[in-house]
Design an enzyme around this catalytic site. Structure first.
Site, mmCIF file in Angstrom:
data_model
loop_
_atom_site.group_PDB
_atom_site.id
_atom_site.type_symbol
_atom_site.label_atom_id
_atom_site.label_comp_id
_atom_site.label_asym_id
_atom_site.label_seq_id
_atom_site.Cartn_x
_atom_site.Cartn_y
_atom_site.Cartn_z
ATOM 1 N N LYS A 150 6.691 2.390 12.318
ATOM 2 C CA LYS A 150 6.381 2.634 13.955
ATOM 3 C C LYS A 150 7.235 1.307 14.793
ATOM 4 O O LYS A 150 8.090 2.258 15.828
ATOM 5 C CB LYS A 150 5.628 3.178 13.504
ATOM 6 C CG LYS A 150 4.407 1.800 13.894
ATOM 7 C CD LYS A 150 2.869 2.527 14.181
ATOM 8 C CE LYS A 150 2.042 1.409 14.034
ATOM 9 N NZ LYS A 150 1.622 0.812 12.759
ATOM 10 N N LYS A 208 3.813 5.028 18.711
ATOM 11 C CA LYS A 208 3.863 6.759 17.973
ATOM 12 C C LYS A 208 3.490 7.270 19.531
ATOM 13 O O LYS A 208 5.064 8.210 19.137
ATOM 14 C CB LYS A 208 2.581 6.836 17.324
ATOM 15 C CG LYS A 208 2.349 5.990 16.345
ATOM 16 C CD LYS A 208 0.408 5.817 15.433
ATOM 17 C CE LYS A 208 0.856 5.012 14.303
ATOM 18 N NZ LYS A 208 -0.983 5.335 13.735
ATOM 19 N N GLY A 233 -2.599 5.314 5.890
ATOM 20 C CA GLY A 233 -3.530 4.882 4.016
ATOM 21 C C GLY A 233 -2.159 5.694 3.268
ATOM 22 O O GLY A 233 -1.266 6.140 3.157
ATOM 23 N N GLY A 239 -12.897 -2.354 6.763
ATOM 24 C CA GLY A 239 -11.335 -2.596 6.280
ATOM 25 C C GLY A 239 -10.431 -1.624 7.506
ATOM 26 O O GLY A 239 -9.592 -0.963 7.241
ATOM 27 N N GLU A 297 -8.330 -4.374 11.446
ATOM 28 C CA GLU A 297 -7.762 -5.504 11.631
ATOM 29 C C GLU A 297 -8.883 -6.760 11.976
ATOM 30 O O GLU A 297 -9.815 -6.819 12.673
ATOM 31 C CB GLU A 297 -6.433 -5.961 10.857
ATOM 32 C CG GLU A 297 -6.028 -4.698 10.559
ATOM 33 C CD GLU A 297 -4.078 -4.641 10.646
ATOM 34 O OE1 GLU A 297 -3.975 -5.587 11.058
ATOM 35 O OE2 GLU A 297 -3.505 -3.527 11.157
ATOM 36 N N ILE A 308 0.608 13.824 8.530
ATOM 37 C CA ILE A 308 0.334 15.103 9.370
ATOM 38 C C ILE A 308 1.983 15.633 9.154
ATOM 39 O O ILE A 308 2.607 14.700 9.842
ATOM 40 C CB ILE A 308 -0.099 14.362 10.687
ATOM 41 C CG1 ILE A 308 -1.296 14.124 10.570
ATOM 42 C CG2 ILE A 308 -0.377 16.216 11.336
ATOM 43 C CD1 ILE A 308 -2.482 14.259 11.393
ATOM 44 N N THR A 315 0.740 -1.371 -0.083
ATOM 45 C CA THR A 315 -0.222 -0.140 0.339
ATOM 46 C C THR A 315 0.782 1.448 -0.288
ATOM 47 O O THR A 315 0.752 2.092 -1.046
ATOM 48 C CB THR A 315 -0.427 -0.025 0.955
ATOM 49 O OG1 THR A 315 -1.386 -1.233 1.310
ATOM 50 C CG2 THR A 315 -1.910 0.489 1.711
ATOM 51 N N VAL A 316 1.943 1.124 0.825
ATOM 52 C CA VAL A 316 2.818 2.594 1.224
ATOM 53 C C VAL A 316 3.487 2.325 0.108
ATOM 54 O O VAL A 316 3.752 3.590 -0.181
ATOM 55 C CB VAL A 316 3.151 2.667 2.833
ATOM 56 C CG1 VAL A 316 3.821 4.528 2.928
ATOM 57 C CG2 VAL A 316 1.947 2.462 3.545
#
Lengths: 434, 434
Positions: free
Chosen positions: A105, A205, A306, A187, A190, A136, A14-15
């Site tokens: 992370k 985090k 995301g 989704g 999980e 962010i 995804t990333v």
């Protein structure tokens, strides 16, 4: 225009595909900003055949050595996720004199020191803006924009899944189990939701943010963690009645201790007064609230996860490194944990508490409970008794500020009292009720 | 530890003494972060005798040449404010090879190009994080953290005085004149409030933000400006009823125009739907909302002015320059206006409009007004008629999205109609009602 900066991308999930897409979409602007084109030249994948039909003009490899030993690759971007092999790959890349960008992370929270030490030894950059809060901007603001401040507090909503769930419970009046099932179906959560609802994602985090904000290494083990699995719809509705919203907060605060400074870092659900800017953070959005001695209150808001938001942060780091490369200024800002501040123990923290409990519906019960609290120096600010649940009276109360240790003693005593049928919930209140 | 970086401070007013205080309070931490002590060695003041009793260990001077010609001073910090002599001093300092930090929105908004060109020619840094949003990190996030994005929109509450006034009108149900008098009494508004309530302060700030976000130089003249002097309590209360809050917004958006990109920049009061994160920004707080193609929606929140918040930004810039000095990386990031995008004209922008007007209280009036709007392609989404004002009926309406030019035509026609007694207010709605 200078010669291109070449990137080895580890992972194309995804990333990874987001990073690819952002660089492809905005290549010209990025080249102008950095003074050189930025190109992904090799991508490490597990299975090449999966991408045979994909329209990507890049060399795929299944062998990490192809990237680690490529002298043209200056930046390695790790977006595999998880502890291994990500950690080994990053350490090897740094050891080979390559700059590293990651959004991982897990690795940063647990092996940040090792990674920074290796980067420093090899005079290369190590950046991880995407590891907290997705897109962010928060790592760079803390390390640079707010560097003039002594930070006293970092408080964040840094897990989108749980914020989505708590927002939905409050808005649609549905219970935890229902909202979890819906979040899983959509989704957002999980199949095994432990990392999110148990608070562990947020804990990683806040360990990263606290290390930067307070300039001292905070490990995952230093973080007190409580998840949202015990939050019921009743608590959310009582909170609203009292002017609060329940949020899963990741909190890091500095305390005076024995003439020095100590840092307490914790993740737990909390009731936050509705005028606090974090209560306006709804659904999957994240926000990090930072208080500094000069700047006062600030807040950073956006999508905390995301594909593209995280890629925004990763490519931002790549651009920063490319600029450093142009100016021969690698490792301009590395580890900023210059101090060694001990962990301020959870028992010594103080806050008001909300408690909901079922008690025998008979005369003298309220007096007995108030006196059990009083014996532990816990004073009650609000007591509400509204309804019966089965044969019991439901009591809802908010204490004045009290130390964690006294509150736990009071809870244990209440538990042992025959008139107390059940302590349904105990939630900290993030407001100074003195 | 390397040898100290020495600073010449121009001005010792509110922000200047704040810069002094922040450096004095956090000197040790700043030195560790930058790798060298950061010291203010000379301060330019207008009148030395004023500071004779002040406990400040620094050389005061009334002669700018003492600072410009001091070879030990590497950074000049301008916090005099206003156009001159600030501009001349900064250009001279850059010309003498000194890095410059300023919090001066007037000069940056109008002479940014000249200052950047001079900095580039002399290979020194020019930074101005404090010129917009006080202590809120926004310049560096736009130039660095979000550099991977194509920004489509910047929307800010960047003037604390007007936000305080509008918040107070809404909360306490008081009118514009009363709240202005109160704000002046409390020192939140100046005796001549034009710069704030007229939107000019916000215009300078959005010109700066737009130049960075869209990579093209936006001058103050390019900004369409409308203040809040016509905002009445009635409008604020109708807004609330419709689910909006009225805020003075500084808006910059990119548009497609003749196969290229153009930028529209404007300041005006607007009705913002209550779910928008900017509506939660109350009192003197500022916030800047930024939308990018990768990151999505982000927001940066905090105190937009004041001694210490602005000093936080100024000292953050000083630390960044000190780090650049240590790494011989001066002018690592200078002007980022690489493109030349024309201004997208205000007439071509589109939005829904709110209008409140007094009309003759007789049959057929509503039909006549609706048809006057219809003739200019303006469709009405909401029409409310609730009360009489003197002998007239008060009509409140919200249009669907319409172009500015058509709306202005409709307003002119309405004004000429005998059944229209007064158009009390016309306010843009910042929501897509299609």
């Amino acid at each position: 225009m200078n010669s291109p900066v070449k990137i080895g991308l580890l992972g194309f999930g995804t990333v990874g595909s987001g990073v690819w897409q952002v660089i492809a979409n905005n290549a010209d602007e990025i080249a102008i900003k950095t003074g050189c084109p930025v190109q992904i030249s090799k991508v490490l994948v597990r299975n090449k055949s999966k991408y045979e039909t994909a329209d990507i003009d890049v060399e795929l490899t299944t062998d990490i050595q192809d990237i680690l030993n490529d002298p043209d690759i200056q930046i390695v971007v790790e977006v595999i996720g998880g502890k291994e092999p990500a950690l080994t790959y990053m350490l090897a890349a740094l050891g080979n004199g390559k700059h590293v960008v990651t959004a991982n992370k897990d690795v940063v929270a647990e092996f940040g020191k090792e990674l920074f030490d290796t980067a420093a030894k090899n005079n290369v950059d190590f950046m991880f803006e995407g590891s907290v809060g997705g897109g962010i901007p928060i790592i760079r603001p803390l390390k640079q924009c707010l560097a003039a401040n002594r930070i006293s507090e970092v408080m964040g909503i840094v897990n989108g899944t749980t914020n989505y769930m708590l927002s939905k419970m409050a808005k649609e009046h549905i219970d935890f189990a229902t909202v979890l099932a819906q979040a899983q179906a959509q989704g957002y959560a999980e199949a095994d939701p432990t990392a999110d609802v148990g608070g562990w994602d947020a804990a990683r985090k806040i360990a990263i943010l606290a290390s930067i904000a307070f300039g001292t290494r905070i490990n995952l083990d230093d973080v007190y963690v409580e998840g949202i699995t015990n939050i019921s719809l009743e608590d959310i509705e009582y909170a609203k009645e009292f002017g609060y919203a329940i949020k899963l907060l990741a909190i890091a605060k500095e305390y005076q201790q024995n003439d020095g400074l100590a840092v307490n870092v914790r993740v737990h659900p909390a009731m936050l007064p509705c005028h606090h800017p974090l209560t306006a953070v709804q659904d999957v959005f994240n926000a990090i609230y930072v208080k500094g001695d000069a700047v006062g209150e600030t807040m950073f808001y956006g999508r905390g996860a995301g594909k593209l938001p995280t890629a925004s942060a990763v490519v931002g780091d790549i651009i920063d490194i490319a600029r450093n490369i142009q100016h021969h200024a690698a490792s301009r800002i590395l580890c900023t944990c210059f101090a060694h501040k001990p962990v301020f123990p959870m028992e010594k923290t103080e806050s008001p508490y909300y408690m909901r409990l079922l008690v025998a519906d008979q005369p003298g019960v309220l007096a007995a409970i108030a006196s059990a609290f009083g014996a532990q120096q816990v004073s009650l600010h609000t007591v509400v008794q509204k309804r019966k649940v089965n044969q019991f009276a439901e009591l809802v109360l908010i204490t004045y500020r009290v130390s964690e240790v006294n509150m736990q003693l009071a809870i244990n005593i209440l538990r042992s009292m025959s008139i107390v049928a059940e302590i349904c919930s105990v939630i900290r209140v993030e407001e100074d009720i003195k």
